[in-house]
Design a protein around this motif. Structure first.
Motif, PDB file in Angstrom:
ATOM      1  N   ILE A 434       8.522 -45.196   5.265  1.00 48.08           N
ATOM      2  CA  ILE A 434       9.740 -44.433   4.984  1.00 48.08           C
ATOM      3  C   ILE A 434      10.568 -44.264   6.246  1.00 48.08           C
ATOM      4  O   ILE A 434      11.791 -44.393   6.237  1.00 48.08           O
ATOM      5  N   ASN A 435       9.901 -43.994   7.353  1.00 45.55           N
ATOM      6  CA  ASN A 435      10.547 -43.949   8.660  1.00 45.55           C
ATOM      7  C   ASN A 435       9.480 -44.206   9.713  1.00 45.55           C
ATOM      8  O   ASN A 435       8.378 -44.651   9.379  1.00 45.55           O
ATOM      9  N   LYS A 436       9.762 -43.910  10.959  1.00 45.84           N
ATOM     10  CA  LYS A 436       8.807 -44.173  12.026  1.00 45.84           C
ATOM     11  C   LYS A 436       7.582 -43.261  11.946  1.00 45.84           C
ATOM     12  O   LYS A 436       6.566 -43.549  12.571  1.00 45.84           O
ATOM     13  N   VAL A 437       7.697 -42.182  11.196  1.00 51.65           N
ATOM     14  CA  VAL A 437       6.611 -41.197  11.134  1.00 51.65           C
ATOM     15  C   VAL A 437       5.792 -41.329   9.849  1.00 51.65           C
ATOM     16  O   VAL A 437       4.562 -41.225   9.877  1.00 51.65           O
ATOM     17  N   ILE A 438       6.450 -41.599   8.725  1.00 57.17           N
ATOM     18  CA  ILE A 438       5.798 -41.513   7.412  1.00 57.17           C
ATOM     19  C   ILE A 438       5.681 -42.898   6.775  1.00 57.17           C
ATOM     20  O   ILE A 438       6.624 -43.688   6.789  1.00 57.17           O
ATOM     21  N   LYS A 439       4.521 -43.166   6.195  1.00 61.08           N
ATOM     22  CA  LYS A 439       4.283 -44.397   5.444  1.00 61.08           C
ATOM     23  C   LYS A 439       3.697 -44.035   4.085  1.00 61.08           C
ATOM     24  O   LYS A 439       2.779 -43.224   3.978  1.00 61.08           O
ATOM     25  N   LEU A 440       4.239 -44.651   3.037  1.00 60.95           N
ATOM     26  CA  LEU A 440       3.775 -44.432   1.677  1.00 60.95           C
ATOM     27  C   LEU A 440       3.040 -45.669   1.177  1.00 60.95           C
ATOM     28  O   LEU A 440       3.506 -46.794   1.349  1.00 60.95           O
ATOM     29  N   GLU A 441       1.877 -45.429   0.537  1.00 63.04           N
ATOM     30  CA  GLU A 441       1.142 -46.498  -0.128  1.00 63.04           C
ATOM     31  C   GLU A 441       0.808 -46.034  -1.542  1.00 63.04           C
ATOM     32  O   GLU A 441       0.414 -44.880  -1.746  1.00 63.04           O
ATOM     33  N   ALA A 442       0.977 -46.928  -2.529  1.00 65.35           N
ATOM     34  CA  ALA A 442       0.697 -46.585  -3.918  1.00 65.35           C
ATOM     35  C   ALA A 442       0.277 -47.837  -4.658  1.00 65.35           C
ATOM     36  O   ALA A 442       0.586 -48.963  -4.246  1.00 65.35           O
ATOM     37  N   GLY A 443      -0.444 -47.633  -5.764  1.00 66.73           N
ATOM     38  CA  GLY A 443      -0.887 -48.798  -6.522  1.00 66.73           C
ATOM     39  C   GLY A 443      -1.605 -48.416  -7.792  1.00 66.73           C
ATOM     40  O   GLY A 443      -1.893 -47.243  -8.062  1.00 66.73           O
ATOM     41  N   GLY A 444      -1.886 -49.428  -8.596  1.00 70.53           N
ATOM     42  CA  GLY A 444      -2.627 -49.254  -9.837  1.00 70.53           C
ATOM     43  C   GLY A 444      -3.612 -50.386 -10.020  1.00 70.53           C
ATOM     44  O   GLY A 444      -3.477 -51.460  -9.407  1.00 70.53           O
ATOM     45  N   LYS A 445      -4.601 -50.161 -10.878  1.00 71.74           N
ATOM     46  CA  LYS A 445      -5.683 -51.135 -11.004  1.00 71.74           C
ATOM     47  C   LYS A 445      -6.379 -51.000 -12.356  1.00 71.74           C
ATOM     48  O   LYS A 445      -6.494 -49.911 -12.913  1.00 71.74           O
ATOM     49  N   LEU A 446      -6.855 -52.151 -12.853  1.00 75.89           N
ATOM     50  CA  LEU A 446      -7.678 -52.186 -14.053  1.00 75.89           C
ATOM     51  C   LEU A 446      -8.872 -53.081 -13.799  1.00 75.89           C
ATOM     52  O   LEU A 446      -8.727 -54.206 -13.320  1.00 75.89           O
ATOM     53  N   ILE A 447     -10.071 -52.571 -14.109  1.00 77.37           N
ATOM     54  CA  ILE A 447     -11.301 -53.359 -14.057  1.00 77.37           C
ATOM     55  C   ILE A 447     -11.916 -53.360 -15.451  1.00 77.37           C
ATOM     56  O   ILE A 447     -12.133 -52.301 -16.040  1.00 77.37           O
ATOM     57  N   SER A 448     -12.192 -54.549 -15.987  1.00 74.73           N
ATOM     58  CA  SER A 448     -12.792 -54.664 -17.311  1.00 74.73           C
ATOM     59  C   SER A 448     -14.075 -55.479 -17.196  1.00 74.73           C
ATOM     60  O   SER A 448     -14.055 -56.634 -16.747  1.00 74.73           O
ATOM     61  N   ARG A 449     -15.196 -54.877 -17.604  1.00 77.23           N
ATOM     62  CA  ARG A 449     -16.496 -55.537 -17.511  1.00 77.23           C
ATOM     63  C   ARG A 449     -17.068 -55.759 -18.915  1.00 77.23           C
ATOM     64  O   ARG A 449     -17.090 -54.845 -19.733  1.00 77.23           O
ATOM     65  N   LYS A 450     -17.545 -56.972 -19.150  1.00 76.05           N
ATOM     66  CA  LYS A 450     -18.175 -57.331 -20.412  1.00 76.05           C
ATOM     67  C   LYS A 450     -19.521 -57.979 -20.100  1.00 76.05           C
ATOM     68  O   LYS A 450     -19.572 -59.005 -19.422  1.00 76.05           O
ATOM     69  N   ILE A 451     -20.592 -57.379 -20.636  1.00 75.07           N
ATOM     70  CA  ILE A 451     -21.942 -57.845 -20.319  1.00 75.07           C
ATOM     71  C   ILE A 451     -22.720 -58.047 -21.610  1.00 75.07           C
ATOM     72  O   ILE A 451     -22.665 -57.219 -22.524  1.00 75.07           O
ATOM     73  N   ASN A 452     -23.440 -59.155 -21.681  1.00 78.02           N
ATOM     74  CA  ASN A 452     -24.302 -59.429 -22.822  1.00 78.02           C
ATOM     75  C   ASN A 452     -25.672 -59.839 -22.320  1.00 78.02           C
ATOM     76  O   ASN A 452     -25.789 -60.657 -21.400  1.00 78.02           O
ATOM     77  N   SER A 453     -26.725 -59.269 -22.920  1.00 76.91           N
ATOM     78  CA  SER A 453     -28.093 -59.590 -22.547  1.00 76.91           C
ATOM     79  C   SER A 453     -28.894 -59.876 -23.811  1.00 76.91           C
ATOM     80  O   SER A 453     -28.950 -59.044 -24.714  1.00 76.91           O
ATOM     81  N   ASP A 454     -29.494 -61.060 -23.867  1.00 82.63           N
ATOM     82  CA  ASP A 454     -30.274 -61.471 -25.037  1.00 82.63           C
ATOM     83  C   ASP A 454     -31.710 -61.713 -24.576  1.00 82.63           C
ATOM     84  O   ASP A 454     -32.016 -62.700 -23.916  1.00 82.63           O
ATOM     85  N   TYR A 455     -32.601 -60.792 -24.960  1.00 78.48           N
ATOM     86  CA  TYR A 455     -33.988 -60.797 -24.510  1.00 78.48           C
ATOM     87  C   TYR A 455     -34.880 -61.143 -25.700  1.00 78.48           C
ATOM     88  O   TYR A 455     -34.951 -60.382 -26.668  1.00 78.48           O
ATOM     89  N   GLU A 456     -35.531 -62.300 -25.628  1.00 78.54           N
ATOM     90  CA  GLU A 456     -36.358 -62.767 -26.738  1.00 78.54           C
ATOM     91  C   GLU A 456     -37.782 -63.021 -26.273  1.00 78.54           C
ATOM     92  O   GLU A 456     -38.002 -63.723 -25.282  1.00 78.54           O
ATOM     93  N   ILE A 457     -38.745 -62.451 -27.002  1.00 77.27           N
ATOM     94  CA  ILE A 457     -40.165 -62.630 -26.700  1.00 77.27           C
ATOM     95  C   ILE A 457     -40.872 -63.172 -27.955  1.00 77.27           C
ATOM     96  O   ILE A 457     -40.633 -62.706 -29.071  1.00 77.27           O
ATOM     97  N   PHE A 458     -41.742 -64.148 -27.734  1.00 74.46           N
ATOM     98  CA  PHE A 458     -42.543 -64.728 -28.808  1.00 74.46           C
ATOM     99  C   PHE A 458     -44.017 -64.466 -28.494  1.00 74.46           C
ATOM    100  O   PHE A 458     -44.491 -64.769 -27.392  1.00 74.46           O
ATOM    101  N   GLY A 459     -44.717 -63.880 -29.451  1.00 76.41           N
ATOM    102  CA  GLY A 459     -46.127 -63.569 -29.272  1.00 76.41           C
ATOM    103  C   GLY A 459     -47.018 -64.561 -30.014  1.00 76.41           C
ATOM    104  O   GLY A 459     -46.687 -65.046 -31.106  1.00 76.41           O
ATOM    105  N   GLN A 460     -48.174 -64.873 -29.405  1.00 74.58           N
ATOM    106  CA  GLN A 460     -49.094 -65.837 -29.993  1.00 74.58           C
ATOM    107  C   GLN A 460     -49.970 -65.144 -31.052  1.00 74.58           C
ATOM    108  O   GLN A 460     -50.640 -64.149 -30.776  1.00 74.58           O
ATOM    109  N   GLY A 461     -49.943 -65.679 -32.241  1.00 75.78           N
ATOM    110  CA  GLY A 461     -50.738 -65.114 -33.320  1.00 75.78           C
ATOM    111  C   GLY A 461     -52.162 -65.647 -33.313  1.00 75.78           C
ATOM    112  O   GLY A 461     -52.568 -66.441 -32.466  1.00 75.78           O
TER     113      GLY A 461
END
Length: 833
Positions: A434-461
């Motif tokens: 803004i001048n020699k003394v003051i500085k302005l910083e501003a911003g916006g943000k979006l974080i989108s997380r998508k997680i999939n976990s497929d856990y398969e177990i086969f047991g011996q009969g």
């Protein structure tokens, strides 16, 4: 979400339009170039200084050094009249004024520039400079790893162990001032590999890729609020130079081997860089002994004694391209990919409710990439800047599991886990002095997380065939969206007083669905909004003394391995389960810091107080568990179940000190000490299952190093690390100590180096002990693995380069997701391992 993107888009258009309307003038830029030669020898002068001024002016605008052929180029020159000076040691300064460029002809090639040596030319001049291994800046501590000979041949964990206030345990898990709630960035950006597993990510990155490490203990509101302890930013090697340059390095050792290569090409406005490195660990055999003791009777309730043989390899690569259209507009894009595979085979001998032997073979392969792109728009006003940045992080993990038992009532098992992790980030940042003394910083943000976990177990009969095990299998889908905005005001007053105040708001939306065919696991959702203020004031005195007082508020969101409600029963006696209803940790801290430079000595000291609510910790209970054996009979046993809970709050007082001194010529001594208290207060529902009794524990991280420069470019160094055991509400986890000795020699005009490292020469095997007390039982774990090693490392740098003489013009690009609490060596994107 559409409203947020619309708002960001309109804001960007408005700011850009305003700047273009008010900027005026031509946006065309060009360059001034030439070739400097000696008038007598007719040979080119390399490393001559070429400086650009306004015509008749005295204030330099830009400057470069000539390359090995005497060529120079001054880029991003707006049309106008300029003065160019050429200086070289032993030669009088030669001045050219005016040098003109126009919009129609923005480039001016001065051709051959002839300079003559002075009457008193120096016969030989040697200029040397040394960058300190540790630099204390106003907002962070910087550890220059490339200046430290003892980090060669290791991995990122070995580098971080030498950083002040940072500790790394035997699994590669990182803590800052005793807290593992720290966000780790790579080149200012999040990494999918780090989000999945901090320990594995640190093991896969060669130490020779790392240029420096930044530690920020009191981040401003500009940073994501995640990471209650602070931020660690790992900077990889990439030279801001003109021309072609690169390096090759590697190491061979009795424990692990690694190699690394990087190449940088900077030509005019185009910058291209690439890096590739990897490591291979020799097969290692470790031993483990788990046993649970009843506090009432003193009897051992159950015990597991096992041996595991592990093989591991990993590689990491990256590529970046940046282009400056002119001095106002620039773009960059880069990709970083990684892959790790490790396999284990071993057995555990179990005793307790039943004596049996379990043989396990597991292979895990995980990898992915982080792709980012950004655009930076600078305006006519110095320091005014608008940046758009985006990143896509992708991770994939495949785990194959085989478990065999010596008793027929247990089902042999085969199967595994396939997991996908996608993270998308969009970010806008705007800075306005803004001048020699003051500085302005501003911003916006979006974080989108998508997680999939497929856990398969086969047991011996009983017929020998493997059948899908509905009870042991699970599919999990998880999404998390974080919306945030910030504003920061900085003031630089007279008398070297600086003030910074900021505020950030973050809203988190969470949804999860766990599908199990037998156990009804209900879907869950959660949302919360956090207001995050920050404040800092600093005063710089004469003789480079700085005092800083800061306040910050931080949060720590639980990541997937903390939230997944599926109960992992692959080990019947020691099971794990997440908790989808966890609240984020909230911490507030106040810090007073003092730093000074006295000739070659550096001193940095701070005291701090941190209060944390809703601490997230692992929590041990011993419920009964029923299962159906191979004969179709229901069996009920008492098991050790580890879950995650908001256990209470903690007040911590601490102090840290770093000092560097050169007591005699060629000898440098460095030490880093961090002391802090741990005094948890359990929530009412957990008080009966804890044993801390409102005690206060003194925790510490201590590092000491000494180096001595011998003749003929020989250097001898040694360092030692001492860490206290990590405390939780229910117990303690292993301490980590290490001693390293190294010797290195530089040759080929210091472009090449070869060295030898010895790690813990008197400890062939290290033992790590932990103990958890839940009020009724004491669970002890002893883990032992080979540790002593001897290695040879080498490095070679090539290319004669023209270094950028105005580093302040370099732009900090990319997104910064200072985000998510990640724990241990779990694969955060897999959930069910």
């Amino acid at each position: 979400m559409k409203r947020i993107f619309t708002f960001i888009f309109l804001l960007a258009i408005a700011i850009t339009a305003q700047a273009q309307m008010g900027g005026g003038g031509s946006t065309v830029v060009g360059r001034i170039s030439g070739n400097v030669i000696d008038s007598l020898t007719k040979k080119p002068l390399d490393y001559a200084t070429v400086t650009l001024y306004r015509s008749k002016g005295k204030v330099p605008l830009n400057g470069v050094l000539t390359d090995e052929k005497g060529n120079f180029k001054l880029n991003n020159v707006a049309p106008g009249n300029y003065k160019v000076t050429v200086t070289f040691i032993g030669y009088p300064t030669k001045t050219f004024d005016p040098i003109k460029t126009t919009p129609e002809k923005p480039d001016n090639n001065m051709g051959t520039v002839i300079v003559s040596p002075g009457a008193n030319a120096l016969k030989e001049v040697q200029v040397t400079g040394t960058q300190s291994v540790i630099e204390n800046k106003i907002d962070k501590m910087v550890y220059n790893a490339e200046k430290d000979a003892t980090v060669s041949g290791g991995n990122a964990g070995d580098v971080l162990r030498k950083v002040p206030m940072v500790a790394v345990d035997q699994d590669g898990n990182v803590s800052l001032r005793g807290s593992q709630n720290v966000k780790i960035l790579i080149n200012g950006r999040p990494s999918g590999a780090v989000a999945s597993s901090v320990g594995d990510a640190m093991k896969m990155m060669p130490a020779d890729q790392i240029k420096s490490v930044e530690v920020i203990t009191s981040p401003s509101a500009k940073y994501d609020a995640e990471g209650t302890a602070g931020i660690i930013n790992i900077i990889t090697k990439k030279k801001d130079v003109s021309g072609v340059s690169g390096s090759i390095s590697g190491g061979l050792g009795t424990r692990q081997n690694n190699g690394n290569a990087n190449l940088n090409v900077n030509k005019n406005r185009l910058s291209v860089s690439g890096n590739f490195g990897g490591n291979l660990t020799w097969p290692q055999t470790s031993n483990i002994n788990n046993y649970s003791t009843s506090l009432a009777t003193g009897d051992v309730v159950n015990q597991q004694i096992g041996t595991t043989r592990t093989k591991r390899y990993a590689y990491v690569g990256s590529g970046n391209v940046a282009y400056d259209f002119n001095d106002k507009n620039s773009v960059s894009t880069g990709i970083r990919f990684n892959n790790t595979q490790f396999s284990t085979e071993g057995f555990t001998d179990n005793s307790g409710f039943r004596n049996y032997v379990q043989n396990n073979n597991t292979t895990t392969d995980f990898g992915g990439f982080d792709w980012n792109a950004d655009y930076t728009r600078k305006f006519k006003k110095e320091g005014e800047e608008l940046t758009f940045a985006g990143q896509w992080s992708y991770g994939k993990t495949n785990t194959d599991i085989d478990a065999f038992y010596n008793l027929p009532i247990f089902k042999n098992q085969q199967g595994g886990n396939n997991a996908l992790n996608n993270e998308y980030t969009g970010q806008l940042d705007y800075a306005l002095p803004i001048n020699k003394v003051i500085k302005l910083e501003a911003g916006g943000k979006l974080i989108s997380r998508k997680i999939n976990s497929d856990y398969e177990i086969f047991g011996q009969g009983v017929d020998g065939n493997y059948v899908f095990d509905k009870e042991a299998s699970n599919t999990y889908d998880y999404s998390q969206d974080v919306y945030s905005g910030y504003t920061v005001l900085s003031f630089q007053f007279k008398n070297s007083v600086g003030l910074q105040a900021g505020a950030r708001v973050e809203n988190t939306q969470i949804d999860g669905t766990s599908s199990n065919f037998v156990t009804a696991l209900p879907p869950f959702s959660n949302s919360y909004t956090n207001f995050i203020p920050s404040f800092a004031i600093s005063k710089t005195f004469k003789k480079s003394q700085t005092v800083k007082l800061s306040y910050s508020k931080r949060i720590q969101r639980p990541s997937l391995q903390f939230l997944n409600p599926f109960r992992n029963t692959s080990n019947l006696q020691y099971q794990t389960q997440g908790n989808p209803y966890l609240s984020p940790e909230i911490s507030q801290s106040v810090e007073l810091n003092y730093s000074t430079f006295i000739k070659s000595s550096v001193i940095n000291a701070s005291i701090y107080y941190r209060h944390t609510d809703d601490i997230i910790e692992s929590f041990l209970t011993q419920p009964e568990y029923s299962y159906v054996d191979a004969n179709g009979q229901t069996q009920t046993i008492q098991t050790n179940l580890t879950s995650y809970q908001n256990t209470g709050n903690n007040n911590s007082f601490g102090g840290s000190f770093f000092g560097q001194v050169i007591p005699v010529k060629n000898l440098t001594l460095r030490t880093s000490i961090n002391l802090f208290s741990y005094k948890p207060t359990a929530s009412s529902q957990f008080q009966d299952a804890t044993t801390q009794e409102n005690k206060t524990y003194l925790q510490y991280n201590i590092f000491g190093q000494g180096s001595y420069n011998l003749p003929k470019n020989l250097v001898i160094e040694t360092f030692a690390i001492f860490n206290a055991p990590r405390r939780t509400l229910q117990g303690r986890y292993p301490s980590f100590n290490m001693w390293v000795i190294s010797m290195s020699k530089q040759f080929m005009q210091k472009r090449a180096k070869i060295g030898v490292n010895v790690i813990d020469p008197f400890n062939e095997v290290k033992h790590f002990d932990s103990q958890v007390n839940n009020g009724t039982s004491l669970v002890n774990t002893n883990f032992a693995l080979p540790f002593r090693s001897v290695g040879v490392n080498f490095s070679w740098s090539f290319g004669k380069m023209n270094f950028n003489a105005n580093p302040q013009q370099k732009k900090k690009r990319g997104v910064n997701n200072d985000d998510l609490k990640s724990g241990g060596d779990n694969n955060g994107g897999t959930g069910n391992q």
